[in-house]
Design an enzyme around this catalytic site. Sequence first.
Site, PDB file in Angstrom:
ATOM      1  N   PRO A  91       0.789  -1.230   0.000  1.00 27.25           N
ATOM      2  CA  PRO A  91       0.000   0.000   0.000  1.00 27.25           C
ATOM      3  C   PRO A  91       0.821   1.279   0.000  1.00 27.25           C
ATOM      4  CG  PRO A  91      -0.632  -1.486   1.785  1.00 27.25           C
ATOM      5  CD  PRO A  91       0.701  -1.900   1.278  1.00 27.25           C
ATOM      6  N   GLU A  92       1.297   1.667  -1.149  1.00 31.95           N
ATOM      7  CA  GLU A  92       1.861   3.006  -1.316  1.00 31.95           C
ATOM      8  C   GLU A  92       0.834   3.730  -2.173  1.00 31.95           C
ATOM      9  OE1 GLU A  92       6.069   3.294  -2.268  1.00 31.95           O
ATOM     10  OE2 GLU A  92       6.400   1.303  -1.479  1.00 31.95           O
TER      11      GLU A  92
END
Length: 282
Positions: free
Chosen positions: A16-17
Amino acid sequence: MGDDPHEREEVESPMPELPEVETIVRSLRPAISGETITSADILWERTLATPTITELNARLPGQTIRSLGRRAKHILIHLDHDTLIIHLRMSGDMRVEADDLPLQPHDRAVFHFASRQRLVFINPRKFGRVWLVADPAKALSKLGPEPLNQSFTSEVFYQRLTHHKRQLKPLLMDQHFLAGMGNIYTDEALHLARLHPLRRSNTITPDDADRLLTAIRSVLEEGIRRNGASIDWVYRGGDFQNDFQVYQRTGEACYTCGAEIQRIVVGQRGTHFCPVCQKRRN
DNA sequence: CACGAGACCTGTTCGC
DNA sequence: TGCGAACAGGTCTCGT
């Protein structure tokens, strides 16, 4: 597990970037827009950052999802009177499914809809957080600029960089300085811009800053493009990992010059770079 | 101000 | 094979 009729894929945890969060938001938008929330269950207490569970239960029911957005790595679910903000942190993911299916071991929060569907917040490491706020702009006011926002120019970037005397890697990952960069995309962007992760931000030239911003946008857009390619959001694991130039390639040959990719620790994060392409000083 | 270390957590991989 | 160490996409807080 084992009798799951949906043949659950052995998917590794998502990354999750910014691109992954953007991908999730894009998949959730058509899936839950217009849904009316009837109730919520917080399965791991600390998941709810604010308000109290009592207040959440009082405010949430009856509100309809009007739109979805993203700010940095935060998922924004805009309701009639409030906004639900979700941060996945290191290991989060979201799932939309029928409300009568069995829950999974890492499900931490569940939002039930009047349609008998539900939104589930999955979070193995329990670092993720959920906020219900009336004023999202205020809640997110300390975040730095969005790198993909066209109003953020390389001139502004250069000014901001030279206002600090910090190592580039941790500075780029500082969400107050620039919003949305994580460990993978920062390593990739620095490599593309041919800048050493420990280079001091005040030693950068306007040309370096321009190249760096271009590189940041390039890796983020490519990341979004690769993940956006997955239509089925449940299996949305994109394939940007096949494009990694340095991340987790320690000891392997740089695709540009053939030198061995090095791994060092910076700010307690694994940092990968090419010692030949990315010199400490120009 | 800049930075390193420690917390918060669980699961997987690595090395002996 | 087994078992502890190391490591993982993030962020906050504290001490120097």
